[in-house]
Design a protein around this motif. Sequence first.
Motif, mmCIF file in Angstrom:
data_model
loop_
_atom_site.group_PDB
_atom_site.id
_atom_site.type_symbol
_atom_site.label_atom_id
_atom_site.label_comp_id
_atom_site.label_asym_id
_atom_site.label_seq_id
_atom_site.Cartn_x
_atom_site.Cartn_y
_atom_site.Cartn_z
ATOM 1 N N PRO A 135 -84.725 2.916 20.846
ATOM 2 C CA PRO A 135 -82.981 3.115 21.153
ATOM 3 C C PRO A 135 -82.557 4.184 20.252
ATOM 4 O O PRO A 135 -82.609 4.024 18.814
ATOM 5 C CB PRO A 135 -82.751 1.773 21.059
ATOM 6 C CG PRO A 135 -83.268 1.048 19.517
ATOM 7 C CD PRO A 135 -85.054 1.858 19.979
ATOM 8 N N GLY A 139 -76.675 2.467 20.104
ATOM 9 C CA GLY A 139 -77.280 1.395 20.760
ATOM 10 C C GLY A 139 -77.585 0.763 19.688
ATOM 11 O O GLY A 139 -77.492 -0.731 19.984
ATOM 12 N N THR A 142 -74.382 -0.493 18.867
ATOM 13 C CA THR A 142 -73.933 -2.060 19.312
ATOM 14 C C THR A 142 -74.631 -2.954 19.675
ATOM 15 O O THR A 142 -73.399 -4.130 19.680
ATOM 16 C CB THR A 142 -73.947 -1.210 21.091
ATOM 17 O OG1 THR A 142 -72.916 0.096 21.135
ATOM 18 C CG2 THR A 142 -73.269 -2.131 22.323
ATOM 19 N N GLN A 143 -75.839 -3.132 19.455
ATOM 20 C CA GLN A 143 -76.128 -4.340 19.747
ATOM 21 C C GLN A 143 -76.421 -4.919 18.420
ATOM 22 O O GLN A 143 -76.479 -6.255 18.135
ATOM 23 C CB GLN A 143 -78.246 -4.125 19.630
ATOM 24 C CG GLN A 143 -78.411 -3.863 21.209
ATOM 25 C CD GLN A 143 -77.824 -4.688 22.564
ATOM 26 O OE1 GLN A 143 -78.440 -5.899 22.597
ATOM 27 N NE2 GLN A 143 -77.495 -4.322 23.187
#
Length: 342
Positions: A135, A139, A142-143
Amino acid sequence: MRQASFATRLSSIATPLTVLAALAACAPPSGGGTDGAPASPATADDIAARVEARLAGLDATTSLWAKHVPTGREIAVNPDLPMNTLSVIKIPIMVKVFQDHAEGRLDLEARHTVEADDMRRGSGLIQTFAPGLEPMLRGLVTQMIITSDNTATDVVIDLVGMERVNEMLAANGYEQTRLKHTTHRLFLETWIRTDPAFASLSAREVFERGFPADEDASARSFGIEGDSTIWLGRTTAREMGRLLEQILQGELADRGASDEMVEILSRQFYSTRLPRMVRFQGVGVAHKTGDWPPHAGNDVGILFYDGGPVIISVFTNQNRGDFFELEETLGLIAQEIVEAWR
């Protein structure tokens, strides 16, 4: 000026929540209730008393700080009591990533390989993929926020550095808020307290074992949640609320980065606390939860609505009562504050 640029940024994001955010940001300051009349001092006292009574009804250690951004009105219940952040501490980690990106230290578009040793249990989806996933850093951040992904969290901590996160907090006047451990170290502790010999377990071994499930596991888990030496992070309701306000106002990063952080928070997957009732009442919530169920359930967020926004920062640690009641209580508190501060 900041509120106007915030509205412009959010209006370009095609989600109902961010459209509400834009409306809230553009709305003129409102000092009254739903009829537009100014709120009386009695009303302010009443809402504060109701919030305090709801928290007092929980069999838990609680703290809360709330602020109506347009008027500056506040509610404070034990607002300076040091609390176990759990995953709420992931917010300042996110801030540091965006600062490092602006300075050229990190690239949000760079890809990072998630190895077998990086995998972490608990919340998050990355653990369900085979090792080798690549990723982008954006990302991972964000996760880390929207699914509270623990694998992403420890990878990001390794990239920015725990001490650098804490230096950023100290430089901005945060006396209590600190990142104290990785999620791996916290999860390792669940095994060490089962048997000190487990202190030598590797990160992969801890992942493969999961969490202890013997008859004494719950009591040990409660003890770990209350032990400040092993907290993932420490904060106060007031300090974490102030951090959200600084993000909202663009004081910790540039306008674009600040708006992106709010947008990420608005995509939070978990909605059983602050958004529980208000998300069906025309209110958008950009927030971050922190969990050690059933012993702790925190939630801090910015609530956007016509007449807002409002910031609510609430922590419940050492819970001995019903966890579903705890979550419902936080939802009712958010609803009452929004209704009082429209």
